[in-house]
Design an enzyme around this catalytic site. Structure first.
Site, PDB file in Angstrom:
ATOM      1  N   LYS A 119       0.855  -1.209   0.000  1.00 26.04           N
ATOM      2  CA  LYS A 119       0.000   0.000   0.000  1.00 26.04           C
ATOM      3  C   LYS A 119       0.887   1.254   0.000  1.00 26.04           C
ATOM      4  O   LYS A 119       0.641   2.202  -0.750  1.00 26.04           O
ATOM      5  CB  LYS A 119      -0.879   0.020   1.241  1.00 26.04           C
ATOM      6  CG  LYS A 119      -1.517   1.374   1.541  1.00 26.04           C
ATOM      7  CD  LYS A 119      -2.369   1.380   2.777  1.00 26.04           C
ATOM      8  CE  LYS A 119      -1.646   1.648   4.044  1.00 26.04           C
ATOM      9  NZ  LYS A 119      -1.324   3.036   4.363  1.00 26.04           N
ATOM     10  N   ASN A 120       1.934   1.224   0.814  1.00 23.66           N
ATOM     11  CA  ASN A 120       2.741   2.431   0.996  1.00 23.66           C
ATOM     12  C   ASN A 120       3.737   2.667  -0.130  1.00 23.66           C
ATOM     13  O   ASN A 120       4.367   3.728  -0.178  1.00 23.66           O
ATOM     14  CB  ASN A 120       3.426   2.419   2.374  1.00 23.66           C
ATOM     15  CG  ASN A 120       2.392   2.590   3.483  1.00 23.66           C
ATOM     16  OD1 ASN A 120       1.221   2.902   3.212  1.00 23.66           O
ATOM     17  ND2 ASN A 120       2.796   2.345   4.702  1.00 23.66           N
ATOM     18  N   CYS A 165      -4.942  12.166  12.179  1.00 23.26           N
ATOM     19  CA  CYS A 165      -5.652  10.913  12.453  1.00 23.26           C
ATOM     20  C   CYS A 165      -5.355  10.536  13.909  1.00 23.26           C
ATOM     21  O   CYS A 165      -4.580  11.173  14.589  1.00 23.26           O
ATOM     22  CB  CYS A 165      -5.238   9.820  11.484  1.00 23.26           C
ATOM     23  SG  CYS A 165      -3.508   9.545  11.452  1.00 23.26           S
ATOM     24  N   ARG A 216      -0.433  15.092  12.139  1.00 24.48           N
ATOM     25  CA  ARG A 216       0.383  14.657  10.993  1.00 24.48           C
ATOM     26  C   ARG A 216       0.898  15.908  10.271  1.00 24.48           C
ATOM     27  O   ARG A 216       0.368  16.322   9.276  1.00 24.48           O
ATOM     28  CB  ARG A 216      -0.441  13.771  10.068  1.00 24.48           C
ATOM     29  CG  ARG A 216      -1.075  12.567  10.762  1.00 24.48           C
ATOM     30  CD  ARG A 216      -0.085  11.559  11.289  1.00 24.48           C
ATOM     31  NE  ARG A 216       0.631  10.868  10.242  1.00 24.48           N
ATOM     32  CZ  ARG A 216       0.159   9.797   9.614  1.00 24.48           C
ATOM     33  NH1 ARG A 216      -1.027   9.348   9.910  1.00 24.48           N
ATOM     34  NH2 ARG A 216       0.854   9.199   8.663  1.00 24.48           N
ATOM     35  N   ASP A 218       4.630   0.714  12.165  1.00 23.26           N
ATOM     36  CA  ASP A 218       3.394   0.110  11.635  1.00 23.26           C
ATOM     37  C   ASP A 218       3.212  -1.338  12.058  1.00 23.26           C
ATOM     38  O   ASP A 218       2.197  -1.942  11.733  1.00 23.26           O
ATOM     39  CB  ASP A 218       3.384   0.183  10.092  1.00 23.26           C
ATOM     40  CG  ASP A 218       3.312   1.596   9.604  1.00 23.26           C
ATOM     41  OD1 ASP A 218       3.574   1.832   8.410  1.00 23.26           O
ATOM     42  OD2 ASP A 218       3.024   2.491  10.418  1.00 23.26           O
ATOM     43  N   ARG A 271      -8.731  -0.150   4.826  1.00 17.53           N
ATOM     44  CA  ARG A 271      -7.855   0.851   4.200  1.00 17.53           C
ATOM     45  C   ARG A 271      -6.530   0.214   3.780  1.00 17.53           C
ATOM     46  O   ARG A 271      -5.913   0.637   2.805  1.00 17.53           O
ATOM     47  CB  ARG A 271      -7.560   1.984   5.194  1.00 17.53           C
ATOM     48  CG  ARG A 271      -8.652   3.004   5.375  1.00 17.53           C
ATOM     49  CD  ARG A 271      -8.093   4.180   6.138  1.00 17.53           C
ATOM     50  NE  ARG A 271      -6.779   4.520   5.631  1.00 17.53           N
ATOM     51  CZ  ARG A 271      -5.749   4.889   6.410  1.00 17.53           C
ATOM     52  NH1 ARG A 271      -5.894   4.986   7.705  1.00 17.53           N
ATOM     53  NH2 ARG A 271      -4.571   5.186   5.880  1.00 17.53           N
TER      54      ARG A 271
HETATM   55  C1  EPZ Z   1       4.325   6.921   6.154  1.00 19.45           C
HETATM   56  O1  EPZ Z   1       3.536   7.999   6.620  1.00 19.45           O
HETATM   57  C2  EPZ Z   1       3.399   5.713   6.136  1.00 19.45           C
HETATM   58  N1  EPZ Z   1       2.255   5.983   5.257  1.00 19.45           N
HETATM   59  C3  EPZ Z   1       2.892   5.417   7.548  1.00 19.45           C
HETATM   60  O2  EPZ Z   1       2.126   4.219   7.479  1.00 19.45           O
HETATM   61  C4  EPZ Z   1       4.096   5.177   8.457  1.00 19.45           C
HETATM   62  O3  EPZ Z   1       3.643   4.962   9.778  1.00 19.45           O
HETATM   63  C5  EPZ Z   1       5.020   6.398   8.406  1.00 19.45           C
HETATM   64  O4  EPZ Z   1       5.430   6.653   7.041  1.00 19.45           O
HETATM   65  C6  EPZ Z   1       6.281   6.181   9.241  1.00 19.45           C
HETATM   66  O5  EPZ Z   1       6.953   5.048   8.795  1.00 19.45           O
HETATM   67  C7  EPZ Z   1       2.418   5.920   3.921  1.00 19.45           C
HETATM   68  O6  EPZ Z   1       3.504   5.658   3.424  1.00 19.45           O
HETATM   69  C8  EPZ Z   1       1.196   6.174   3.084  1.00 19.45           C
HETATM   70  P1  EPZ Z   1       6.261  10.389   8.139  1.00 19.45           P
HETATM   71  P2  EPZ Z   1       4.115   9.519   6.553  1.00 19.45           P
HETATM   72  O7  EPZ Z   1       6.169  11.664   7.395  1.00 19.45           O
HETATM   73  O8  EPZ Z   1       5.054   9.656   5.430  1.00 19.45           O
HETATM   74  C9  EPZ Z   1       6.778  13.585  11.558  1.00 19.45           C
HETATM   75  C10 EPZ Z   1       0.255   2.859   7.745  1.00 19.45           C
HETATM   76  O9  EPZ Z   1      -0.188   2.338   8.781  1.00 19.45           O
HETATM   77  N2  EPZ Z   1       6.693  14.563  10.470  1.00 19.45           N
HETATM   78  O10 EPZ Z   1       7.405   9.463   7.850  1.00 19.45           O
HETATM   79  O11 EPZ Z   1       2.954  10.418   6.636  1.00 19.45           O
HETATM   80  C11 EPZ Z   1       5.451  12.863  11.785  1.00 19.45           C
HETATM   81  O12 EPZ Z   1       4.625  13.612  12.661  1.00 19.45           O
HETATM   82  C12 EPZ Z   1       0.718   4.298   7.789  1.00 19.45           C
HETATM   83  O13 EPZ Z   1       0.387   2.281   6.638  1.00 19.45           O
HETATM   84  C13 EPZ Z   1       6.973  15.903  10.740  1.00 19.45           C
HETATM   85  O14 EPZ Z   1       7.293  16.274  11.873  1.00 19.45           O
HETATM   86  O15 EPZ Z   1       4.913   9.570   7.928  1.00 19.45           O
HETATM   87  C14 EPZ Z   1       5.901  11.558  12.400  1.00 19.45           C
HETATM   88  O16 EPZ Z   1       6.119  11.765  13.783  1.00 19.45           O
HETATM   89  C15 EPZ Z   1       0.431   4.950   9.133  1.00 19.45           C
HETATM   90  N3  EPZ Z   1       6.890  16.806   9.728  1.00 19.45           N
HETATM   91  C16 EPZ Z   1       7.249  11.281  11.717  1.00 19.45           C
HETATM   92  O17 EPZ Z   1       7.688  12.540  11.188  1.00 19.45           O
HETATM   93  C17 EPZ Z   1       6.561  16.440   8.440  1.00 19.45           C
HETATM   94  O18 EPZ Z   1       6.527  17.311   7.546  1.00 19.45           O
HETATM   95  C18 EPZ Z   1       7.191  10.273  10.588  1.00 19.45           C
HETATM   96  O19 EPZ Z   1       6.190  10.704   9.710  1.00 19.45           O
HETATM   97  C19 EPZ Z   1       6.278  15.072   8.182  1.00 19.45           C
HETATM   98  C20 EPZ Z   1       6.355  14.151   9.208  1.00 19.45           C
END
Ligand code: EPZ
Length: 419
Positions: free
Chosen positions: A22-23, A115, A120, A306, A398
């Protein structure tokens, strides 16, 4: 809203084929916006998230179709804006921002909804795009980005919780059509980013270093269509492996990528789970008495956030004390209270959950809250004695393709109840 009805206590046995990731699917589907030529993406899991992304691409003017697990997208002509209601509903839709900006030099995208696992933010996404020269404003819930010209630059993309996966994806996609060289430091190293770079390079991009913390992109004038098969879903594979251990069964995962699952396999083996690897096939069974483990979630290649909830369900049945610390998100313990309704003994101390294993769980009515928490509840319900009813399983749909069908084929007494 549908529910799942589970009669627990049945060990899972048999083979399960792992679906496409999915990701990886979401950013790669968004990347088709970078070219007016047709792209085919294979092994796309049939999920509400991938269906949403298809609708978003269509709302932007792309011609889309899905036959089996093959998705075809042709973004010959694009509208400047998409369907906000759709875009707002799915966090992953933020990854249309980079490709739209690169292709049209402008983009209006609704801010992604938060969420239950915590706020996020997208500050790093915007930092990256601004560094390439984009002017970005946020007004009444939308991101308005304009970039008459994008120029390659060096961008440090690390945040307080480490790298950002979709932030890296957005910047990577924008950089492919940005003149000059862009270097992304503290890039996300997830396999899904490497798969996205593989797709983009097949489109004619010039990307090096994907999968490592430093990615270099030499911008090109235009990209062409391509045909690509997604990597398998390492989180789905981990979920089935943990379910096999939790139900004291034996399950063979077909079409997985064990090399994407080292941290999970390491922790499962430390917990006493037996894993046999033959190529892209993993056979998982409990192997003996389970042992408690300490886990801290980290960016890849560390233990994935995850898989945290699913591992907690297994540790709930493991004699002794396990400590699970969540370092990526602020509140990713929504599953704790619902696991407790099955009889689990878990206390929260700050960012850590202390799990005291119990000898048995007993079925109860519980509620899903987010995608991976729901998977943990399914594992708990299958391991519990008696009947468990899980409400609001749209969360599960999802990210898991036909999970009830796959589990039933493994012997689980599980069925979907429509309400
Ligand atoms: C991806 O989300 C995945 N989703 C998430 O999987 C996964 O948990 C996450 O990466 C971490 O591995 C998809 O790929 C669609 P991040 P993403 O930006 O990219 C902070 C699932 O269950 N952050 O890597 O949105 C954020 O708050 C989902 O399949 C900032 O501070 O996650 C978090 O604490 C859930 N500023 C950390 O970084 C930003 O601009 C990691 O978030 C962006 C993120």
């Amino acid at each position: 809203m549908d529910s799942l009805l589970i009669k627990g206590g049945v060990p899972l046995h048999g083979d399960v084929t792992i679906s496409g990731s999915k990701n990886a699917a979401l950013p790669i589907m968004a990347a088709t916006l970078l070219t007016p030529e047709p792209c085919v993406i294979r092994r796309v899991p049939d999920l509400s998230d991938t269906r949403f992304m298809l609708q978003i691409l269509a709302s932007l003017g792309a011609r889309v179709s899905m036959r089996g697990d093959a998705v075809r997208v042709c973004a010959e002509k694009l509208n400047p804006v998409g369907n906000y209601d759709l875009i707002r509903k799915m966090r992953g839709s933020i990854c249309i921002l980079g490709p739209l900006l690169a292709r049209q030099r402008q983009a209006t995208v609704s801010l992604p909804g938060g969420c239950v696992i915590g706020p996020r933010p997208i500050d790093l996404h915007l930092k990256g795009l601004r560094t390439l020269g984009a002017r970005v404003a946020i007004e009444s819930g939308y991101i308005h980005a304009k970039a008459p010209r994008l120029v390659g630059a060096e961008v440090f993309l690390g945040g307080r919780s480490g790298p950002t996966v979709l932030g890296t994806a957005n910047l990577l996609m924008a950089a492919t059509l940005t003149e000059g060289v862009t270097t992304i430091e503290s890039a996300a190293c997830e396999p899904e980013i490497a798969d996205l770079a593989h797709f983009l390079n097949k489109m004619g991009a010039r990307i090096a270093g994907a999968g490592s913390p430093t990615i270099t992109v030499n911008g090109v004038q235009a990209l062409h269509g391509t045909d690509h098969e997604l990597i398998p879903d390492r989180i789905e594979a981990a979920t089935f492996a943990i379910a096999a251990a939790a139900t004291n069964g034996e399950v063979t995962l077909l079409g997985s990528r064990p090399d994407h699952m080292s941290a999970v396999m390491d922790k499962l083996q430390e917990a006493g789970v037996s894993i046999k690897r033959r190529g892209f096939t993993l056979t998982v069974r409990r192997g003996g008495r389970l042992r408690p483990v300490d886990i801290t979630t980290q960016p890849y290649a560390g233990f994935p956030t995850d898989v945290q909830a699913q591992m907690m369900a297994l540790m709930a049945l493991t004699p002794g004390l396990s400590i699970i610390t969540e370092r990526i998100y602020e509140s990713r313990f929504m599953h704790v209270s619902e696991l407790a309704r099955l009889g689990a003994e878990i206390s929260i101390e700050g960012a850590s959950a202390i799990v005291k294993g119990v000898s048995r769980l007993s079925g109860a009515p519980i509620m899903a809250s987010d995608l991976r928490a729901s998977a943990a509840l399914v594992i708990g319900g299958m391991a519990a004695a008696g009947t468990t009813r899980i409400n609001r399983i749209y969360h599960l749909d999802r990210g898991y393709e036909k999970i009830d069908v796959k589990l039933r084929r493994l012997g689980a007494r599980i069925r979907r109840v429509e309400e």
